[in-house]
Design a protein around this motif. Sequence first.
Motif, short mmCIF file in Angstrom:
data_model
loop_
_atom_site.label_atom_id
_atom_site.label_comp_id
_atom_site.label_asym_id
_atom_site.label_seq_id
_atom_site.Cartn_x
_atom_site.Cartn_y
_atom_site.Cartn_z
N THR A 41 12.19 -7.38 0.79
CA THR A 41 11.70 -8.19 -0.33
C THR A 41 12.32 -7.68 -1.61
O THR A 41 12.68 -6.52 -1.73
CB THR A 41 10.17 -8.15 -0.44
N GLY A 42 12.47 -8.56 -2.58
CA GLY A 42 13.04 -8.18 -3.87
C GLY A 42 13.03 -9.37 -4.79
O GLY A 42 12.50 -10.44 -4.45
N TYR B 218 15.41 -4.40 -7.25
CA TYR B 218 14.29 -3.64 -6.69
C TYR B 218 13.92 -4.13 -5.29
O TYR B 218 12.79 -4.52 -5.01
CB TYR B 218 13.08 -3.69 -7.59
N THR B 219 14.90 -4.11 -4.42
CA THR B 219 14.70 -4.58 -3.05
C THR B 219 14.16 -3.45 -2.20
O THR B 219 14.57 -2.31 -2.36
CB THR B 219 16.04 -5.08 -2.48
N ASN B 220 13.26 -3.77 -1.30
CA ASN B 220 12.68 -2.73 -0.45
C ASN B 220 12.35 -3.33 0.92
O ASN B 220 12.31 -4.54 1.09
CB ASN B 220 11.42 -2.14 -1.10
N VAL B 221 12.09 -2.44 1.86
CA VAL B 221 11.95 -2.85 3.27
C VAL B 221 10.50 -3.15 3.62
O VAL B 221 9.61 -2.39 3.26
CB VAL B 221 12.44 -1.71 4.20
N ILE B 222 10.31 -4.23 4.33
CA ILE B 222 8.98 -4.52 4.87
C ILE B 222 8.96 -4.22 6.37
O ILE B 222 8.01 -3.65 6.88
CB ILE B 222 8.59 -5.99 4.59
N SER C 41 5.86 -0.06 1.16
CA SER C 41 7.07 -0.27 0.36
C SER C 41 6.66 -0.93 -0.94
O SER C 41 5.52 -1.38 -1.10
CB SER C 41 8.08 -1.12 1.12
N TRP C 42 7.63 -1.02 -1.87
CA TRP C 42 7.29 -1.52 -3.19
C TRP C 42 8.48 -2.25 -3.79
O TRP C 42 9.63 -1.90 -3.57
CB TRP C 42 6.83 -0.38 -4.10
N SER C 43 8.15 -3.28 -4.55
CA SER C 43 9.17 -4.06 -5.23
C SER C 43 8.52 -4.75 -6.42
O SER C 43 7.41 -5.28 -6.30
CB SER C 43 9.78 -5.10 -4.28
N ILE C 44 9.20 -4.72 -7.55
CA ILE C 44 8.64 -5.33 -8.76
C ILE C 44 9.79 -5.81 -9.64
O ILE C 44 10.87 -5.22 -9.62
CB ILE C 44 7.72 -4.32 -9.50
N GLN D 110 5.35 -7.01 -5.34
CA GLN D 110 4.91 -7.15 -3.95
C GLN D 110 4.95 -5.78 -3.31
O GLN D 110 5.99 -5.13 -3.27
CB GLN D 110 5.81 -8.11 -3.17
N MET E 248 4.38 -12.28 5.85
CA MET E 248 5.08 -12.45 7.12
C MET E 248 4.41 -13.55 7.92
O MET E 248 3.21 -13.73 7.86
CB MET E 248 5.07 -11.15 7.92
N ALA F 14 3.70 -3.23 0.03
CA ALA F 14 3.24 -3.17 1.42
C ALA F 14 2.51 -1.85 1.64
O ALA F 14 2.84 -0.84 1.00
CB ALA F 14 4.43 -3.27 2.37
N ASN G 205 1.57 -4.48 9.09
CA ASN G 205 2.46 -5.06 8.08
C ASN G 205 1.72 -5.72 6.91
O ASN G 205 2.07 -6.83 6.50
CB ASN G 205 3.41 -6.09 8.71
N THR H 257 0.80 -6.77 3.25
CA THR H 257 1.45 -6.85 1.94
C THR H 257 0.51 -7.56 0.99
O THR H 257 -0.38 -8.30 1.41
CB THR H 257 2.78 -7.65 1.98
#
Lengths: 481, 441
Positions: B375-376, B363-367, A388-391, A399, A478, A401, A419, A421
Motif C-alpha cells: 500500500t502507498g 511511503y509504500t509498505n507491505v501488507i 506496516s504503515w503508510s501515510i 493506512q 483485502m 496494518a 491481516n 488494516t
Amino acid sequence: MKDLTERALEKVRQLGASYGDIRVVKRASEEIEVKNGKVENLSSDSDQGFGIRVIADGAWGFASSLNLNPDEIDTVAELAVRIARASASVQGAPIELSPVEPAVGSFTAPCKRNPFEAPVEQKIQLLLDADEIMRQVDEIRVAESVMRFWQTDQVFASTEGSYIEQSKTESGIGITATAVSEGEVQKRSYPAAGGEHAQAGYEFVEQWDVIGNAERIAKEAAQLLTAPQCPSDVRTLILESSMLALQVHESCGHPIELDRVFGTEAAYAGTSFLTPDKLGNFRYGSDIVNIVADSTIPGGLGTFFYDDEGVSAQCVDIIKDGTFVGYLTSRETAPQIGQSSSGAMRADGWNRIPLIRMTNINLQPGDWTLDEMIRDTEKGLFAEMVGSWSIDDKRLNFQFATEVAYDIEDGSLGQMYKNPTYTGITPEFWGSCDAIADKDHWRVWGVDNCGKGQPGQTAHVGHGVAPSRFRNVRIGVMEEE
Amino acid sequence: MLGREGLLQILEKALSWSSADQTQVSLGIGQSSLTRFANNVIHQNVSQKNASLTVKAVVGKKIGCVTTNLLDDASVKAAVGHAVQFAHNSAENADFVSLPGPAPAKDVDAYDAQTAEYSPEDRARDVGGMIGEAKRVDAVAAGQLSTAFDETGVANSLGLRAYEPSSKAGLTAVMTTDTGYGYADRVAGRISDFNPMEAAVEAATTSVKSRNPEAIEPGEYDVVLMPYAVAEFLEFMAWLGFGALAVQEGRSFMCGKLGEKIVGQNINIWDDGLDPAGMPRAFDAEGVPTQRVDLINNGVAVGPVYDSYTAGKEGRESTGHCVSVVGTYGPMAANMFMRPGDCSVQEMIADTKRGVLVTRFHYTNVIHPLQVLITGMTRDGTFLIENGEIVKPLMNMRFTDSVLERLSNVDMISKETVRQSWCVAPAIKARGFKFTGVTEF
C-alpha cells in the motif's frame, strides 16, 4: 577535548563565520540476533568523529571527519565555511537564530547495569532459550530474537559559549515468530514489533519476559494462518498501546516538525497539513486528546539534557483539549512563528547536521481501563502490534496494518482476524477518539528507526501512550477469501 | 585516496593479527557531499569523510563481527581481537560452511574523478540553475544534489583480495506550483551522466500540468505507471523475494514457484551488477565477483540471488549478492533490470480509454509479503486519462495492490527507462490497479 573544540570555534571565527558549533561524538553499539537456533549476528560497532556547523555570509555549511586531530579540525573548519559561502550564493534572507543561554555542564543519563559489561554468553543464551520455545510450535518457520545496545558520548561546543558533555545508554530486546503455510505467512512479536527499546541499561532487557511470552506468540502466529481475513467494514477500533505509539508517531509526531511545515523536507519526507495558520485554532482531535512533546521523562528514547543546538530539554504542549497548540522547533525555525526553540534539534551522529526530530511525543492518559473500554463497545475491533504503515506526504491519509486483531461483540473479545488494516484521515481519526486508558495502562514505547533527511538519518524517539478507542473507522481492505 | 596497495595493506595487517580459523576484513573509505535545497534556496549543505572497517572472525562454526571507523593499528588490532573473542563467545551456526574463496573479478569502470572532485561551488551552481528553472514557471524547488567517492576492499584468510574505487552522483527535484507537484530523480556513477537542467525541466513541467487537481472515486483503474513507480515495484520484489534467504525461510513469493509462471509472459527481470547501464560494481560485500542472475524469464520465476552463506546451505556457489557482512536479512538483488518494450509513454496514454497516470509512489509498505501486496500513496503528478489523452490532474490516491497481480496484467512496456539506485525500470501500462482511498491534495 576542550582544546580541540576551542580550536575549531576559533578557526571558524577567524574565517568570518558569524556562528559555529562543533559536536564530537563517540558511539558504540552491540547487536545480537538469533534465528532458528543459530546466532546469525553477533556484532559490535564503534564510531567516532566530529562535525562543524557554521553560518557564514548568512548561510549554513557543515563538514565532518572521522580524524579527530588539530590539522583535520582546521581542514574541516575551512571546508564548512567554504560550503556555507557556496550556500550563500543560492540563499534568501540571512539565517537568524533564536537566542539561547550558553550552557556548560556534564550530564549522564541513568543506567543501572552497563549492557556492554553483561556477559555475551548470557545474552545469547536468553535469546536461544526464547528461540527454542518458539520453534516448538510446528508452524513456526522462522524464529527470531534480538538484543541491541548503544552507548553515546558527545560534546557540544558553540561560539556562543556552550560546552555540554552528555552520555546515554540505550537497550532493546524483541522476539518474533513467523509461521508459514501454503500461500500464507503470519507473524507475532513481543514486546513490540521490531523490539522494544529504552534509554536504560541491561536491566531493561531483563524486565521483559521474553521466555514467558515465546510460546504464546508462536501459537498466535500459527493460529493466524487459519484465522479469517479481517472484514472490510466501518467499526469502532481499539488500539493496543504499541500500535497507538506508531499512530502518534506518524500522524502527530511528524506533522508537528516545523521544518517540514516550512517545506524543507518537501523533496523527501514531505510537508505537513498543520500549517502555521492552524496554530491555536485547529481542531486536531476530540476534547480528550492531549499530546505533549516531552524530552525530560526518564527512560524515553527521546530524552536528553540538551538538544544538539544546546537548547535545554523541555515539555511542550502540542495538542491541548483537542486543539493544535504547538510545534517541535529549532533555533532557526522558531523565530519565524515568533517563538524560541522548543529544543528538538537532534543529529544522528557526528557526521550529520541536527534536524528537528521528535523527542517523546506523548498522548496523555485518560481515565478508562482497557477492560472497561472493551466492555463498553458493542461492535468493534481490537487491533494489536504494528504490522506496516503508510501515510501521505502531508500526513493526512494513512493506512496501517497490525499483526493481529480480535472481534469485539457485545463488550467481549471474540474471533481472531489475520491481516488487519485500518485507514483514515488524521484529524477525522483523532476527532473520533472517545476513550483513552488511564495512567496504569500508559507506558513509553521506544522507536529506534525514525527516518528523516538527506543524507538519511535515523532517530531514536519515544511515545507515551495508553490503549485508546476510535469510532467509525474504516477497517480492512483485502478481499475476503 | 589510499589506492589499491594502501587499502589492501590495512586489510593484510588485520588478517595477520587474527587467530580465528577464518577471517574476513572489509574496508570502505571515502567522502560524500550533499547540497539540499528547498523554497528556492540552499538550506542544508554538508560533507563527510568517513570509513568503515569490518572484521568477521570464524572459529569453527561460530562467528563474530566487529566494525570500527578507527584505522590506526591499535584500533584495528583491537577490532580483530574483539571479533575473535566474539566468535569464541558465540554459539555454533551449523549452516555456515565457509567464507568464499578467491575468484577473479572483472574490471568495472566505476570511478570518475570529476564526480569525486565536484566542489561545493559546482553543486551550488547546478542547484542555482535548477532553482532558476523553477522560478521561470512560478514554481518552488526542493531537492538535493549529491556526489561521493569510495574505495572498497575485501580480503579474507582464504586468499580472496578485492579492491574497487567508485563514485556516485544523485539528484532529486520536487517542484511545487500553487496546487501542482512535479518530480525528477537521477542517479549515476558519473555526474556528467545526467543533466540537472533537464531534470529540472521535467519536474517543473509536471508541476505546472498538475495544478488544480480533482478527486475521483477510488476503485480499479487501468494505469500508466511511470518508471519511478515501476522501480518501486522492483525494489519491493527484491526486498521480499528475490533473495535466497527469503526463499529458504519460506517468506518469498518465489517459494515453491521456481519454474512456474508468477507474472505475465511479457515480464523479464534480471540482476546484473556488471552492466554499465545500472550502477555497476565488480564484487559484493564478501568480495565475490558480481554476476548476472535471471530472476524472472518470460513471466517464470527462475531463481534467487545468493551470498556465500545461503549458497553454502544448498551446496552451491554465491552469485555475488551479499549486501552486508553484518545482519540477517540475506542476499539482495540490487542491480536489477526490467526488459523494456517497444512503445513510448505517449503511445500508452493514447491506448488508454480511461485510466490514471502515476508519476511515482510515496511511503509504500507491505501488507502481505507472499502476494507482494503493498500500500502507498501516489505523489508528484497523478493524472486522469480519457480516450487516449490526459484530461486533468488528480488528487493523490492510496493504492493497495499486489505487485504480482499487476505484473500479470501488463499490456504495454515502454522503451524509455530510468536508472534508480537499485534498478533500471521502464514505464508500464497495466489493467485493474486498485486505488483504495483519496487524500485532500
